[in-house]
Write an enzyme that holds these catalytic residues in place. Structure first.
Site, PDB file in Angstrom:
ATOM      1  CB  VAL A  15      46.182  44.208  47.405  1.00  0.00           C
ATOM      2  CG1 VAL A  15      45.790  45.655  47.667  1.00  0.00           C
ATOM      3  CG2 VAL A  15      47.690  44.110  47.172  1.00  0.00           C
ATOM      4  CE  LYS A 107      53.569  46.454  40.998  1.00  0.00           C
ATOM      5  NZ  LYS A 107      53.427  45.999  42.359  1.00  0.00           N
ATOM      6  CB  VAL A 134      53.974  54.526  43.117  1.00  0.00           C
ATOM      7  CG1 VAL A 134      55.455  54.880  43.198  1.00  0.00           C
ATOM      8  CG2 VAL A 134      53.489  54.628  41.684  1.00  0.00           C
ATOM      9  N   GLY A 136      53.737  51.000  47.577  1.00  0.00           N
ATOM     10  CA  GLY A 136      52.793  50.416  48.546  1.00  0.00           C
ATOM     11  C   GLY A 136      52.159  51.415  49.487  1.00  0.00           C
ATOM     12  CB  ILE A 138      55.309  55.451  50.640  1.00  0.00           C
ATOM     13  CG1 ILE A 138      56.224  54.471  51.398  1.00  0.00           C
ATOM     14  CG2 ILE A 138      55.827  56.874  50.745  1.00  0.00           C
ATOM     15  CD1 ILE A 138      57.665  54.446  50.867  1.00  0.00           C
ATOM     16  N   GLY A 189      58.338  33.739  49.433  1.00  0.00           N
ATOM     17  CA  GLY A 189      57.174  34.285  48.738  1.00  0.00           C
ATOM     18  C   GLY A 189      57.327  35.749  48.370  1.00  0.00           C
ATOM     19  CE  LYS A 207      56.229  49.035  42.669  1.00  0.00           C
ATOM     20  NZ  LYS A 207      56.969  48.170  43.590  1.00  0.00           N
ATOM     21  N   GLY A 304      52.875  44.374  50.675  1.00  0.00           N
ATOM     22  CA  GLY A 304      52.249  43.620  51.755  1.00  0.00           C
ATOM     23  C   GLY A 304      50.791  43.998  51.922  1.00  0.00           C
TER      24      GLY A 304
HETATM   25  P1  NDP Z   1      47.439  38.262  44.128  1.00  0.00           P
HETATM   26  O1  NDP Z   1      48.059  37.402  43.101  1.00  0.00           O
HETATM   27  O2  NDP Z   1      47.646  37.944  45.574  1.00  0.00           O
HETATM   28  O3  NDP Z   1      45.865  38.313  43.878  1.00  0.00           O
HETATM   29  C1  NDP Z   1      45.301  38.511  42.620  1.00  0.00           C
HETATM   30  C2  NDP Z   1      43.804  38.281  42.739  1.00  0.00           C
HETATM   31  O4  NDP Z   1      43.213  38.523  41.482  1.00  0.00           O
HETATM   32  C3  NDP Z   1      43.431  36.855  43.132  1.00  0.00           C
HETATM   33  O5  NDP Z   1      42.398  36.871  44.073  1.00  0.00           O
HETATM   34  C4  NDP Z   1      42.953  36.224  41.834  1.00  0.00           C
HETATM   35  O6  NDP Z   1      41.970  35.232  42.013  1.00  0.00           O
HETATM   36  C5  NDP Z   1      42.357  37.433  41.145  1.00  0.00           C
HETATM   37  N1  NDP Z   1      42.339  37.282  39.690  1.00  0.00           N
HETATM   38  C6  NDP Z   1      43.374  37.085  38.877  1.00  0.00           C
HETATM   39  N2  NDP Z   1      42.932  36.977  37.597  1.00  0.00           N
HETATM   40  C7  NDP Z   1      41.605  37.106  37.652  1.00  0.00           C
HETATM   41  C8  NDP Z   1      40.571  37.060  36.684  1.00  0.00           C
HETATM   42  N3  NDP Z   1      40.836  36.829  35.405  1.00  0.00           N
HETATM   43  N4  NDP Z   1      39.305  37.230  37.094  1.00  0.00           N
HETATM   44  C9  NDP Z   1      39.020  37.444  38.399  1.00  0.00           C
HETATM   45  N5  NDP Z   1      39.955  37.493  39.355  1.00  0.00           N
HETATM   46  C10 NDP Z   1      41.204  37.308  38.984  1.00  0.00           C
HETATM   47  O7  NDP Z   1      47.887  39.743  43.814  1.00  0.00           O
HETATM   48  P2  NDP Z   1      48.134  40.936  44.834  1.00  0.00           P
HETATM   49  O8  NDP Z   1      46.985  41.071  45.739  1.00  0.00           O
HETATM   50  O9  NDP Z   1      49.497  40.779  45.401  1.00  0.00           O
HETATM   51  O10 NDP Z   1      48.239  42.185  43.826  1.00  0.00           O
HETATM   52  C11 NDP Z   1      47.091  42.811  43.297  1.00  0.00           C
HETATM   53  C12 NDP Z   1      47.508  44.086  42.591  1.00  0.00           C
HETATM   54  O11 NDP Z   1      48.153  44.947  43.522  1.00  0.00           O
HETATM   55  C13 NDP Z   1      48.521  43.883  41.452  1.00  0.00           C
HETATM   56  O12 NDP Z   1      48.307  44.832  40.453  1.00  0.00           O
HETATM   57  C14 NDP Z   1      49.864  44.170  42.143  1.00  0.00           C
HETATM   58  O13 NDP Z   1      50.869  44.579  41.243  1.00  0.00           O
HETATM   59  C15 NDP Z   1      49.457  45.293  43.056  1.00  0.00           C
HETATM   60  N6  NDP Z   1      50.318  45.492  44.204  1.00  0.00           N
HETATM   61  C16 NDP Z   1      50.563  44.453  45.053  1.00  0.00           C
HETATM   62  C17 NDP Z   1      51.357  44.635  46.156  1.00  0.00           C
HETATM   63  C18 NDP Z   1      51.608  43.548  47.123  1.00  0.00           C
HETATM   64  O14 NDP Z   1      52.299  43.784  48.121  1.00  0.00           O
HETATM   65  N7  NDP Z   1      51.095  42.333  46.914  1.00  0.00           N
HETATM   66  C19 NDP Z   1      51.986  45.950  46.425  1.00  0.00           C
HETATM   67  C20 NDP Z   1      51.618  46.990  45.492  1.00  0.00           C
HETATM   68  C21 NDP Z   1      50.822  46.744  44.422  1.00  0.00           C
HETATM   69  P3  NDP Z   1      42.255  33.861  42.818  1.00  0.00           P
HETATM   70  O15 NDP Z   1      42.601  34.265  44.219  1.00  0.00           O
HETATM   71  O16 NDP Z   1      41.000  33.113  42.763  1.00  0.00           O
HETATM   72  O17 NDP Z   1      43.396  33.205  42.106  1.00  0.00           O
HETATM   73  N1  HSE Z   2      57.294  43.064  43.904  1.00  0.00           N
HETATM   74  C1  HSE Z   2      57.060  44.336  44.488  1.00  0.00           C
HETATM   75  C2  HSE Z   2      58.201  44.666  45.437  1.00  0.00           C
HETATM   76  C3  HSE Z   2      55.711  44.331  45.195  1.00  0.00           C
HETATM   77  O1  HSE Z   2      59.006  43.788  45.751  1.00  0.00           O
HETATM   78  O2  HSE Z   2      58.334  45.806  45.859  1.00  0.00           O
HETATM   79  C4  HSE Z   2      55.202  45.709  45.484  1.00  0.00           C
HETATM   80  O3  HSE Z   2      54.943  46.441  44.343  1.00  0.00           O
END
Ligand code: NDP
Ligand code: HSE
Length: 428
Positions: A15, A107, A134, A136, A138, A189, A207, A304
């Site tokens: 994200v 969330k 919640v 993504g 939408i 993944g 959510k 995504g």
């Molecule tokens: P990722 O696991 O892809 O990325 C998490 C990021 O946070 C990484 O860059 C990681 O660093 C960094 N990070 C983790 N711990 C620390 C820390 N202690 N200090 C500094 N940086 C840290 O997660 P996503 O991007 O998938 O998700 C991010 C948020 O968005 C979450 O809350 C998730 O629930 C929410 N979300 C995600 C969706 C999705 O489709 N992926 C959809 C809706 C919500 P590093 O890269 O160096 O490991």
């Molecule tokens: N694991 C979640 C899903 C990611 O499959 O919908 C988005 O919140």
């Protein structure tokens, strides 16, 4: 044009990188729409050396997300690390407590600490926004808090976890068992680092609890969500449901009842020809019912890089425009604790039992159900090579609480092998 809005972004994963891309690719468009340049001052993640496929050279680096949130050149803190506690919560609190706005996609943090964070935000006049948390891409939070503000909401339901919907639709289309599709989802993944969050219904439950708070003007009550995961759903269940004109979805429902708020996230049979029944793959759908508007259906990508970053940027744009709203649509101090009324709304149920194939076994099950006031609508015993007979029962509408109690009695008869599977059939 006003001063630029300078972002500090903690978390550069799926994200976070998506947000950096939108800020870089759409700088002029965002400035034209909001009347302010939106720029990035500083970023943070765990590993500084990782190649993330975007140019970060113009931004300061902070190892510590809390330090990032406190920087003087950060006007808006964007939390995209995840985790209900730890650095995400600490950095969010650090920003809010000095009156700095926060946008998050987290969330888990909001479902568990939403009330305390909302109170902190409002005490410091700092917006806390979370559209991406919640469903993504939408804009469902915005729909509920803004577009539907004139409605008494009666029910919010939907499919809010794309991974579970992918698993269930793939099982059906390929005729594959749960374990095989679960492994496939992992290889692609799709699963969270802890897959129980997805398949156990917890992520979707987070959510639903957030939407429920906004819809009904209550404090977030994640512990009040009745959770059942999809692990028990077999390919046989999917085929039997299809034979009866249904598809199985991990369905969330939050409704206002005379006794209080009922929240559940569980595998549910929905009519195959309904919008929910036709939902394929990783797509999400949220259905909202309000007294003035009637029913509206929102559908789109629930996860995504692009869709989730799109939702984050919607919040960022609102803050750039100076739009402020209470976190959950009304001042946090006016949100009443939710009165729970769980498992009271009657609905038909699908039951799958494995019976010892001996005289009187089926009669004993029917008797226990009858004594508990559970009426059988349809029943069928399937061919079976082994000693146990698979039996499918569809009940007339009954309260899930009463059925759960009756099933304990069914198990006590000693004629059932394994745990009975009970799935709700969605009410119209
Ligand atoms: P990722 O696991 O892809 O990325 C998490 C990021 O946070 C990484 O860059 C990681 O660093 C960094 N990070 C983790 N711990 C620390 C820390 N202690 N200090 C500094 N940086 C840290 O997660 P996503 O991007 O998938 O998700 C991010 C948020 O968005 C979450 O809350 C998730 O629930 C929410 N979300 C995600 C969706 C999705 O489709 N992926 C959809 C809706 C919500 P590093 O890269 O160096 O490991
Ligand atoms: N694991 C979640 C899903 C990611 O499959 O919908 C988005 O919140």
């Amino acid at each position: 044009m006003s001063d630029p809005l300078r972002l500090g972004i903690a978390g550069l994963g799926t994200v976070g990188v998506g947000v950096v891309r939108i800020v870089q690719d759409h700088a002029d468009m965002l400035a034209a729409r909001t009347g302010r340049a939106i720029s990035i001052s500083a970023v943070s993640a765990r590993s500084r050396d990782k190649d993330r496929g975007v140019d970060l050279s113009g931004y300061a680096w902070e190892d510590d997300p809390v330090a990032l949130a406190r920087r003087d050149d950060v006007d808006l803190f964007v939390e995209l690390m995840g985790g209900s506690d730890g650095p995400a919560k600490a950095a969010t609190e650090a920003a809010l407590s000095v009156g700095k706005p926060v946008v998050t996609a987290n969330k888990a943090m909001l479902a568990i600490h939403g009330q305390a964070l909302a109170e902190l935000a409002e005490a410091n006049a700092a917006p806390l926004r979370f559209e991406a948390a919640v469903a993504g891409g939408i804009p469902v939070v915005k729909s509920l808090t803004e577009g539907l503000a004139g409605n008494a909401i009666t029910r919010v339901s939907g499919v809010m976890n794309g991974t579970c919907n992918y698993i269930l639709t793939r099982m059906e289309s390929a005729g594959l068992p749960y374990d095989e599709v679960f492994a496939e989802a992992g290889a692609l993944g799709y699963l969270e680092a802890d897959p129980t969050l997805d398949v156990g219904g917890i992520d979707a439950g987070h959510k639903l609890a957030i939407l429920s708070a906004i819809a009904f003007g209550t404090q977030v009550d994640f512990d009040g969500v009745q959770l059942q995961g999809i692990q028990q759903v077999s390919i046989d269940d999917i085929h039997r449901a299809r034979d009866m004109g249904y598809r199985i979805k991990l369905l969330g429902e939050a409704r206002r009842t005379p006794a209080g708020i009922e929240q559940s996230m569980r595998p549910t049979l929905v009519p195959a020809d309904s919008p929910l029944g036709q939902l394929e793959g990783g797509t999400n759908m949220v259905v909202i019912e309000g007294d003035a508007v009637g029913q509206i259906v929102l559908r789109g990508a629930g996860a995504g890089e692009g869709p989730t970053a799109s939702a984050v940027m919607g919040d960022v744009a609102d803050i750039a425009r100076g739009l402020t709203l209470p976190t959950f649509g009304q001042p946090a101090t006016t949100l009443a604790p939710a009165t729970r009324a769980n498992a009271v709304t009657e609905c038909a149920h699908y039951l799958r039992l494995l019976l010892r194939d001996e005289p009187g076994a089926l009669a004993r099950v029917a008797t226990v159900l009858g004594q508990a006031g559970i009426s059988i609508d349809r029943m069928r015993q399937y061919d079976h090579p082994g000693a146990d007979a698979p039996v499918l029962i569809v009940t007339h509408p009954c309260a899930p609480l009463d059925l759960a109690q009756a099933l304990r009695g069914v198990i006590d008869t000693g004629v059932v092998n394994g745990e009975p599977v009970a799935l709700q059939i969605q009410n119209p």
